[in-house]
Motif scaffolding. Structure first.
Motif, PDB file in Angstrom:
ATOM      1  N   GLY A   9     -25.696 -29.673 -42.815  1.00  0.00           N
ATOM      2  CA  GLY A   9     -25.502 -30.934 -42.085  1.00  0.00           C
ATOM      3  C   GLY A   9     -24.735 -30.780 -40.790  1.00  0.00           C
ATOM      4  N   MET A  10     -24.893 -29.644 -40.155  1.00  0.00           N
ATOM      5  CA  MET A  10     -24.133 -29.385 -38.919  1.00  0.00           C
ATOM      6  C   MET A  10     -25.059 -29.174 -37.738  1.00  0.00           C
ATOM      7  SD  MET A  10     -21.519 -26.547 -40.359  1.00  0.00           S
ATOM      8  CE  MET A  10     -20.431 -26.882 -41.722  1.00  0.00           C
ATOM      9  N   LEU A  11     -24.684 -29.743 -36.634  1.00  0.00           N
ATOM     10  CA  LEU A  11     -25.390 -29.496 -35.371  1.00  0.00           C
ATOM     11  C   LEU A  11     -25.195 -28.014 -35.017  1.00  0.00           C
ATOM     12  CD1 LEU A  11     -26.785 -31.103 -33.191  1.00  0.00           C
ATOM     13  CD2 LEU A  11     -24.573 -31.540 -32.151  1.00  0.00           C
ATOM     14  N   ILE A  12     -23.939 -27.620 -35.036  1.00  0.00           N
ATOM     15  CA  ILE A  12     -23.538 -26.218 -34.911  1.00  0.00           C
ATOM     16  C   ILE A  12     -22.190 -26.127 -35.626  1.00  0.00           C
ATOM     17  CG2 ILE A  12     -22.483 -26.628 -32.634  1.00  0.00           C
ATOM     18  CD1 ILE A  12     -23.087 -23.709 -31.910  1.00  0.00           C
ATOM     19  N   ASP A  13     -21.979 -25.101 -36.396  1.00  0.00           N
ATOM     20  CA  ASP A  13     -20.705 -24.912 -37.098  1.00  0.00           C
ATOM     21  C   ASP A  13     -19.584 -24.805 -36.051  1.00  0.00           C
ATOM     22  OD1 ASP A  13     -18.508 -23.832 -38.548  1.00  0.00           O
ATOM     23  OD2 ASP A  13     -19.901 -23.006 -40.034  1.00  0.00           O
ATOM     24  N   PHE A  14     -18.500 -25.583 -36.225  1.00  0.00           N
ATOM     25  CA  PHE A  14     -17.369 -25.497 -35.292  1.00  0.00           C
ATOM     26  C   PHE A  14     -16.905 -24.041 -35.149  1.00  0.00           C
ATOM     27  CE2 PHE A  14     -16.385 -30.073 -36.494  1.00  0.00           C
ATOM     28  CZ  PHE A  14     -16.711 -30.585 -35.255  1.00  0.00           C
ATOM     29  N   LYS A  15     -17.004 -23.297 -36.231  1.00  0.00           N
ATOM     30  CA  LYS A  15     -16.562 -21.888 -36.196  1.00  0.00           C
ATOM     31  C   LYS A  15     -17.467 -21.058 -35.278  1.00  0.00           C
ATOM     32  CE  LYS A  15     -14.456 -21.878 -40.787  1.00  0.00           C
ATOM     33  NZ  LYS A  15     -13.106 -22.082 -40.240  1.00  0.00           N
ATOM     34  N   GLU A  16     -18.759 -21.359 -35.304  1.00  0.00           N
ATOM     35  CA  GLU A  16     -19.697 -20.630 -34.441  1.00  0.00           C
ATOM     36  C   GLU A  16     -19.457 -20.988 -32.971  1.00  0.00           C
ATOM     37  OE1 GLU A  16     -23.818 -21.296 -35.459  1.00  0.00           O
ATOM     38  OE2 GLU A  16     -24.506 -20.141 -33.729  1.00  0.00           O
ATOM     39  N   LEU A  17     -19.215 -22.289 -32.729  1.00  0.00           N
ATOM     40  CA  LEU A  17     -18.952 -22.735 -31.357  1.00  0.00           C
ATOM     41  C   LEU A  17     -17.670 -22.076 -30.836  1.00  0.00           C
ATOM     42  CD1 LEU A  17     -19.811 -24.535 -29.010  1.00  0.00           C
ATOM     43  CD2 LEU A  17     -18.581 -26.430 -30.082  1.00  0.00           C
ATOM     44  N   LYS A  18     -16.669 -21.996 -31.705  1.00  0.00           N
ATOM     45  CA  LYS A  18     -15.396 -21.378 -31.330  1.00  0.00           C
ATOM     46  C   LYS A  18     -15.592 -19.903 -30.956  1.00  0.00           C
ATOM     47  CE  LYS A  18     -10.930 -20.363 -33.479  1.00  0.00           C
ATOM     48  NZ  LYS A  18     -10.129 -20.624 -34.685  1.00  0.00           N
ATOM     49  N   LYS A  19     -16.343 -19.197 -31.778  1.00  0.00           N
ATOM     50  CA  LYS A  19     -16.570 -17.762 -31.536  1.00  0.00           C
ATOM     51  C   LYS A  19     -17.315 -17.558 -30.207  1.00  0.00           C
ATOM     52  CE  LYS A  19     -18.422 -13.783 -34.098  1.00  0.00           C
ATOM     53  NZ  LYS A  19     -19.669 -13.406 -33.476  1.00  0.00           N
ATOM     54  N   LEU A  20     -18.337 -18.387 -30.031  1.00  0.00           N
ATOM     55  CA  LEU A  20     -19.169 -18.285 -28.827  1.00  0.00           C
ATOM     56  C   LEU A  20     -18.347 -18.521 -27.552  1.00  0.00           C
ATOM     57  CD1 LEU A  20     -22.579 -20.120 -28.737  1.00  0.00           C
ATOM     58  CD2 LEU A  20     -21.048 -20.282 -26.808  1.00  0.00           C
ATOM     59  N   VAL A  21     -17.545 -19.603 -27.546  1.00  0.00           N
ATOM     60  CA  VAL A  21     -16.782 -19.953 -26.340  1.00  0.00           C
ATOM     61  C   VAL A  21     -15.656 -18.937 -26.116  1.00  0.00           C
ATOM     62  CG1 VAL A  21     -15.336 -21.724 -25.242  1.00  0.00           C
ATOM     63  CG2 VAL A  21     -17.396 -22.397 -26.511  1.00  0.00           C
ATOM     64  N   LYS A  22     -15.068 -18.476 -27.202  1.00  0.00           N
ATOM     65  CA  LYS A  22     -13.997 -17.458 -27.045  1.00  0.00           C
ATOM     66  C   LYS A  22     -14.557 -16.199 -26.394  1.00  0.00           C
ATOM     67  CE  LYS A  22     -10.173 -18.704 -29.684  1.00  0.00           C
ATOM     68  NZ  LYS A  22      -8.960 -18.275 -30.316  1.00  0.00           N
ATOM     69  N   GLU A  23     -15.747 -15.777 -26.848  1.00  0.00           N
ATOM     70  CA  GLU A  23     -16.333 -14.553 -26.295  1.00  0.00           C
ATOM     71  C   GLU A  23     -16.828 -14.748 -24.865  1.00  0.00           C
ATOM     72  OE1 GLU A  23     -17.629 -12.656 -30.561  1.00  0.00           O
ATOM     73  OE2 GLU A  23     -19.215 -13.081 -29.113  1.00  0.00           O
ATOM     74  N   ALA A  24     -17.466 -15.894 -24.620  1.00  0.00           N
ATOM     75  CA  ALA A  24     -18.079 -16.130 -23.303  1.00  0.00           C
ATOM     76  C   ALA A  24     -17.043 -16.465 -22.234  1.00  0.00           C
ATOM     77  CB  ALA A  24     -19.104 -17.266 -23.407  1.00  0.00           C
ATOM     78  N   VAL A  25     -15.940 -17.136 -22.635  1.00  0.00           N
ATOM     79  CA  VAL A  25     -15.022 -17.681 -21.629  1.00  0.00           C
ATOM     80  C   VAL A  25     -13.553 -17.288 -21.842  1.00  0.00           C
ATOM     81  CG1 VAL A  25     -14.083 -19.855 -20.697  1.00  0.00           C
ATOM     82  CG2 VAL A  25     -16.520 -19.690 -21.236  1.00  0.00           C
ATOM     83  N   ILE A  26     -13.027 -17.627 -23.006  1.00  0.00           N
ATOM     84  CA  ILE A  26     -11.567 -17.544 -23.186  1.00  0.00           C
ATOM     85  C   ILE A  26     -11.064 -16.100 -23.052  1.00  0.00           C
ATOM     86  CG2 ILE A  26      -9.603 -18.153 -24.670  1.00  0.00           C
ATOM     87  CD1 ILE A  26     -11.310 -20.577 -23.658  1.00  0.00           C
ATOM     88  N   ARG A  27     -11.772 -15.168 -23.695  1.00  0.00           N
ATOM     89  CA  ARG A  27     -11.321 -13.761 -23.605  1.00  0.00           C
ATOM     90  C   ARG A  27     -11.388 -13.240 -22.180  1.00  0.00           C
ATOM     91  NH1 ARG A  27     -14.049 -11.811 -29.037  1.00  0.00           N
ATOM     92  NH2 ARG A  27     -12.536 -12.761 -30.418  1.00  0.00           N
ATOM     93  N   ARG A  28     -12.289 -13.803 -21.381  1.00  0.00           N
ATOM     94  CA  ARG A  28     -12.428 -13.329 -19.992  1.00  0.00           C
ATOM     95  C   ARG A  28     -11.353 -13.921 -19.078  1.00  0.00           C
ATOM     96  NH1 ARG A  28     -18.677 -14.512 -18.879  1.00  0.00           N
ATOM     97  NH2 ARG A  28     -18.305 -13.521 -16.853  1.00  0.00           N
ATOM     98  N   LEU A  29     -10.863 -15.128 -19.414  1.00  0.00           N
ATOM     99  CA  LEU A  29      -9.938 -15.817 -18.506  1.00  0.00           C
ATOM    100  C   LEU A  29      -8.475 -15.794 -18.940  1.00  0.00           C
ATOM    101  CD1 LEU A  29     -12.031 -19.035 -17.664  1.00  0.00           C
ATOM    102  CD2 LEU A  29     -11.880 -16.913 -16.353  1.00  0.00           C
ATOM    103  N   ASP A  30      -8.238 -15.712 -20.250  1.00  0.00           N
ATOM    104  CA  ASP A  30      -6.866 -15.850 -20.745  1.00  0.00           C
ATOM    105  C   ASP A  30      -5.957 -14.752 -20.191  1.00  0.00           C
ATOM    106  OD1 ASP A  30      -4.881 -17.098 -22.268  1.00  0.00           O
ATOM    107  OD2 ASP A  30      -5.187 -15.721 -23.941  1.00  0.00           O
ATOM    108  N   HIS A  31      -4.817 -15.182 -19.631  1.00  0.00           N
ATOM    109  CA  HIS A  31      -3.815 -14.280 -19.052  1.00  0.00           C
ATOM    110  C   HIS A  31      -4.355 -13.444 -17.891  1.00  0.00           C
ATOM    111  CE1 HIS A  31      -1.548 -15.528 -22.567  1.00  0.00           C
ATOM    112  NE2 HIS A  31      -0.484 -15.175 -21.885  1.00  0.00           N
ATOM    113  N   GLN A  32      -5.362 -13.981 -17.200  1.00  0.00           N
ATOM    114  CA  GLN A  32      -5.876 -13.306 -16.005  1.00  0.00           C
ATOM    115  C   GLN A  32      -5.372 -14.017 -14.757  1.00  0.00           C
ATOM    116  OE1 GLN A  32      -7.886 -10.351 -16.303  1.00  0.00           O
ATOM    117  NE2 GLN A  32      -6.934 -10.719 -18.279  1.00  0.00           N
ATOM    118  N   LEU A  33      -5.511 -13.321 -13.643  1.00  0.00           N
ATOM    119  CA  LEU A  33      -5.207 -13.896 -12.329  1.00  0.00           C
ATOM    120  C   LEU A  33      -6.552 -14.036 -11.625  1.00  0.00           C
ATOM    121  CD1 LEU A  33      -3.544 -14.637  -9.822  1.00  0.00           C
ATOM    122  CD2 LEU A  33      -3.200 -12.189  -9.413  1.00  0.00           C
TER     123      LEU A  33
END
Ligand SMILES: Nc1nc2c(c(=O)[nH]1)N=C([C@H](O)[C@H](O)COP(=O)(O)OP(=O)(O)OP(=O)(O)O)CN2
Ligand SMILES: [Zn+2]
Length: 141
Positions: A51-75
């Motif tokens: 009953g899920m559009l997308i599992d929140f856990k999957e969305l979290k993993k996807l966004v962390k890999e695509a965006v957060i890991r690339r930007l966090d603590h960067q200049l």
């Protein structure tokens, strides 16, 4: 239309070349990113399976890999900023954007990075990027 949202936080420094005020200097923000996805096509019935559009856990993993890991603590700086301030090229955590890293341009970077990774049937619907508690940029489909 059915949508789900996940919220992320990351720390990043930037400077805005050409800004008339203090934002032309390197400074940091605790960003908050709201990512909303939706069904590509509206369906009448209940969602099948779990009953899920997308599992929140999957969305979290996807966004962390695509965006957060690339930007966090960067200049994040533009090529124009680096041309005017070449000394900063020695920074270990430097990331270069082809435009000024305003909240608006950062959101376009985020939109492109997430879109590349979304599974079939799921579309990006909305993004909200808070630079401060009371300033945010928004992208809506
Ligand atoms: N449209 C935009 N305006 C500004 C951006 C931006 O990305 N898009 N960025 C900045 C600065 O980088 C920084 O975020 C300062 O923002 P501001 O809301 O002005 O921050 P303050 O909380 O310090 O502002 P107050 O004056 O205290 O409200 C500037 N503009
Ligand atoms: Zn800023």
């Amino acid at each position: 239309m059915l949508q789900v949202t996940k919220i992320f936080r990351f720390e990043m420094a930037h400077a805005l070349q050409g800004h008339a005020g203090a934002c032309r200097h390197v400074h940091g923000h605790s960003y908050q990113l709201h990512v909303t996805v939706r069904q590509e096509r509206e369906q009448e019935g209940y969602l099948p399976g779990a009953g899920m559009l997308i599992d929140f856990k999957e969305l979290k993993k996807l966004v962390k890999e695509a965006v957060i890991r690339r930007l966090d603590h960067q200049l994040l700086l533009s090529g124009d900023y680096l041309a005017a301030n070449p000394g900063i090229l020695r920074q270990e955590n430097l990331l270069v954007l082809e435009a000024e890293p305003s909240a608006e341009n950062l959101l376009l970077f985020v939109r492109n990075a997430i879109r590349e990774k979304l599974p079939a049937g799921i579309a990006l619907a909305k993004l909200k990027l808070y630079e401060t508690a009371d300033s945010y940029a928004e992208w809506v489909l």
